[in-house]
Design a protein around this motif. Structure first.
Motif, mmCIF file in Angstrom:
data_model
loop_
_atom_site.group_PDB
_atom_site.id
_atom_site.type_symbol
_atom_site.label_atom_id
_atom_site.label_comp_id
_atom_site.label_asym_id
_atom_site.label_seq_id
_atom_site.Cartn_x
_atom_site.Cartn_y
_atom_site.Cartn_z
ATOM 1 N N ALA A 47 33.051 42.073 48.698
ATOM 2 C CA ALA A 47 32.750 43.131 47.511
ATOM 3 C C ALA A 47 33.704 43.137 46.455
ATOM 4 C CB ALA A 47 32.707 44.672 48.197
ATOM 5 N N GLY A 48 34.879 42.980 46.798
ATOM 6 C CA GLY A 48 35.963 43.018 45.418
ATOM 7 C C GLY A 48 35.807 41.705 44.863
ATOM 8 N N ALA A 49 35.559 40.588 45.516
ATOM 9 C CA ALA A 49 35.517 39.334 44.851
ATOM 10 C C ALA A 49 34.315 38.802 44.434
ATOM 11 C CB ALA A 49 36.124 38.141 45.710
ATOM 12 N N SER A 50 33.368 38.730 45.195
ATOM 13 C CA SER A 50 32.138 37.973 44.977
ATOM 14 C C SER A 50 31.135 38.995 44.400
ATOM 15 C CB SER A 50 31.557 37.385 46.210
ATOM 16 O OG SER A 50 30.279 36.800 45.782
ATOM 17 N N LEU A 51 30.840 40.195 45.050
ATOM 18 C CA LEU A 51 29.918 40.994 44.727
ATOM 19 C C LEU A 51 29.912 41.816 43.396
ATOM 20 C CD1 LEU A 51 27.094 42.606 45.656
ATOM 21 C CD2 LEU A 51 28.770 44.448 46.221
ATOM 22 N N ILE A 52 31.221 42.128 43.036
ATOM 23 C CA ILE A 52 31.435 42.706 41.649
ATOM 24 C C ILE A 52 32.465 42.006 40.662
ATOM 25 C CG2 ILE A 52 32.279 45.099 40.477
ATOM 26 C CD1 ILE A 52 29.563 45.120 42.076
ATOM 27 N N GLY A 53 33.418 41.846 41.529
ATOM 28 C CA GLY A 53 34.557 41.215 40.808
ATOM 29 C C GLY A 53 34.401 39.928 39.754
ATOM 30 N N ARG A 54 33.596 39.018 40.350
ATOM 31 C CA ARG A 54 33.233 37.730 39.593
ATOM 32 C C ARG A 54 32.372 37.870 38.578
ATOM 33 N NH1 ARG A 54 30.472 33.367 43.412
ATOM 34 N NH2 ARG A 54 28.916 34.895 43.230
ATOM 35 N N GLU A 55 31.264 38.966 38.762
ATOM 36 C CA GLU A 55 30.578 39.175 37.512
ATOM 37 C C GLU A 55 31.304 40.047 36.388
ATOM 38 O OE1 GLU A 55 26.717 40.170 38.137
ATOM 39 O OE2 GLU A 55 26.366 39.497 40.065
ATOM 40 N N LEU A 93 40.542 46.369 38.602
ATOM 41 C CA LEU A 93 41.261 45.164 38.109
ATOM 42 C C LEU A 93 40.402 44.170 37.030
ATOM 43 C CD1 LEU A 93 42.846 44.639 41.543
ATOM 44 C CD2 LEU A 93 43.998 45.753 39.693
ATOM 45 N N ARG A 94 39.287 44.366 37.426
ATOM 46 C CA ARG A 94 38.225 43.089 36.640
ATOM 47 C C ARG A 94 38.646 41.640 36.921
ATOM 48 N NH1 ARG A 94 38.810 47.595 32.776
ATOM 49 N NH2 ARG A 94 40.319 46.525 31.561
ATOM 50 N N ARG A 95 39.079 41.615 37.846
ATOM 51 C CA ARG A 95 39.474 40.048 38.347
ATOM 52 C C ARG A 95 39.207 39.856 39.732
ATOM 53 N NH1 ARG A 95 44.789 37.688 36.079
ATOM 54 N NH2 ARG A 95 43.684 35.989 36.856
ATOM 55 N N ALA A 96 38.550 38.770 40.111
ATOM 56 C CA ALA A 96 37.909 38.545 41.543
ATOM 57 C C ALA A 96 39.062 38.542 42.605
ATOM 58 C CB ALA A 96 37.270 37.357 41.484
ATOM 59 N N LEU A 97 39.971 37.669 42.443
ATOM 60 C CA LEU A 97 41.206 37.315 43.606
ATOM 61 C C LEU A 97 42.018 38.669 43.651
ATOM 62 C CD1 LEU A 97 42.091 33.509 43.078
ATOM 63 C CD2 LEU A 97 40.624 34.646 44.799
ATOM 64 N N PRO A 98 42.467 39.099 42.691
ATOM 65 C CA PRO A 98 43.419 40.275 42.798
ATOM 66 C C PRO A 98 42.544 41.638 43.368
ATOM 67 C CG PRO A 98 43.568 39.617 40.452
ATOM 68 C CD PRO A 98 42.583 38.900 41.288
ATOM 69 N N ALA A 99 41.247 41.663 43.190
ATOM 70 C CA ALA A 99 40.479 42.530 43.661
ATOM 71 C C ALA A 99 40.333 42.224 45.003
ATOM 72 C CB ALA A 99 38.889 42.713 42.951
ATOM 73 N N ALA A 158 37.250 46.064 42.254
ATOM 74 C CA ALA A 158 36.913 45.149 41.297
ATOM 75 C C ALA A 158 36.900 45.756 40.067
ATOM 76 C CB ALA A 158 35.411 44.671 41.672
ATOM 77 N N PHE A 159 36.278 46.858 39.652
ATOM 78 C CA PHE A 159 36.323 47.787 38.601
ATOM 79 C C PHE A 159 37.804 48.205 37.954
ATOM 80 C CE2 PHE A 159 31.796 48.705 39.299
ATOM 81 C CZ PHE A 159 31.399 48.441 38.140
#
Length: 321
Positions: A89-97, A185-191, A182-183
């Motif tokens: 959820a943190g990286a792919s679902l939201i963070g990457r977009e 940090l707005r970055r996939a890996l840190p999220a 994700a919201f």
């Protein structure tokens, strides 16, 4: 590039995250198949060994041990699978977009941010609920059917969660916490890292609070009493001058009844107490924990929605993503 229409958002979510859907489906199918095998083939062999051992001094217990250990492993996988959900959820679902700007593009082309996020959460939430519920039901059936083959009791951390709706609650909470990370940090890996760490901290905290989520039973006796079978002991000690003194290690008095009596008189021990949760406390404890985890999930979801641009405001360079 055309943005998805509001009516087609769920289909778009499924198409974009097809690999995750395949992985989750394979995970559920593999664990369900393993549980069915354990509770048919392995359990029958284990029961035969157990019955043989009841009437012979030497016996083989390989299948007996295999059933208990592998069922405990399945319980751990069911219980802690939410860590993978949090990472996804943190990286792919939201963070990457958010990091790539795909989300902002959709918001500027006719898809309301709230509708976009609702679809992003609703589709995986439904699939997580269905899959986790199926695993819980299959696991419960096997756990109840073969009590003599179990490795551990209902108080085991993984078994406690895997037997009820808390397993679903943790999965949904991981989805919401990963989205919020994700919201923020707005970055996939840190999220990914923050969401996994946050869920790890939550389950660590709940495992330590678990015995205190429901009032325990206290038994006071003149002599040291034995614990009720399948009970979860939370405390024990002596009563001196009307005050409870918890044990620090072993009992202060050892030996035969006469020696124990003289020791108790010398130390001023008036009686003994034992605090525990009987097995009937499983559902109150479990449901209270489930409610807490769902409350955390709801809070994380609300905070994630509050990070969205307000309806009707242009999503420009300065808008939070």
């Amino acid at each position: 590039m055309s943005a998805p229409t509001p009516a087609g958002l769920p289909r778009t979510v499924l198409r974009l995250h097809r690999p995750a859907l395949i992985v989750w489906s394979a995970f559920v199918a593999a664990l369900a198949g393993w549980l069915i095998w354990l509770n048919t083939v392995t359990s029958r062999a284990g029961e035969r060994e157990r019955l043989y051992c009841d009437h012979h001094e030497t016996c083989n217990i390989i299948d007996w041990l295999d059933y208990g250990q592998r069922t405990a492993l399945v319980a751990a996988l069911v219980c802690y699978s939410f860590l993978g959900v949090a990472a996804w959820a943190g990286a792919s679902l939201i963070g990457r977009e958010l990091e790539s700007g795909t989300a902002k593009l959709a918001w500027t082309q006719g898809v309301a941010p709230a509708r976009w996020l609702a679809a992003k959460l609703a589709v995986p939430a439904l699939l997580l609920t269905l899959g986790s519920t199926a695993l819980v039901l299959i696991y419960r059936r096997g756990w109840n059917a073969h009590p003599a083959l179990r490795d551990g009791d209902w108080t085991s951390a993984a078994t406690f969660v895997a037997r009820g709706p808390a397993a679903v609650a943790y999965a949904l909470c991981a989805l919401a916490v990963g989205t919020l990370a994700a919201f923020l940090l707005r970055r996939a890996l840190p999220a990914l890292g923050v969401s996994v760490a946050a869920m790890g901290a939550l389950v660590f905290l709940m495992e330590r609070l678990r015995p205190h989520l429901w009032p325990s039973v206290t038994r006071v006796t003149a002599t040291e009493g034995l614990l009720t079978p399948h009970a979860w002991q939370t405390g024990a000690g002596t009563i001196r001058d009307g005050h409870r003194v918890p044990y620090h290690g072993l009992s202060p008095c050892e030996g035969n009844p006469a020696q124990v009596g003289r020791c108790a008189d010398r130390l001023g021990i008036d009686g003994y107490y034992l605090t525990y949760h009987p097995q009937s406390h499983y559902w109150p404890l479990h449901l209270v924990e489930t409610g807490i985890v769902l409350a955390v999930a709801a809070l994380a979801a609300v905070l994630a929605f509050r990070r969205l641009p307000r309806r009707g405001r242009a999503v420009g360079k300065g808008s939070p993503a």
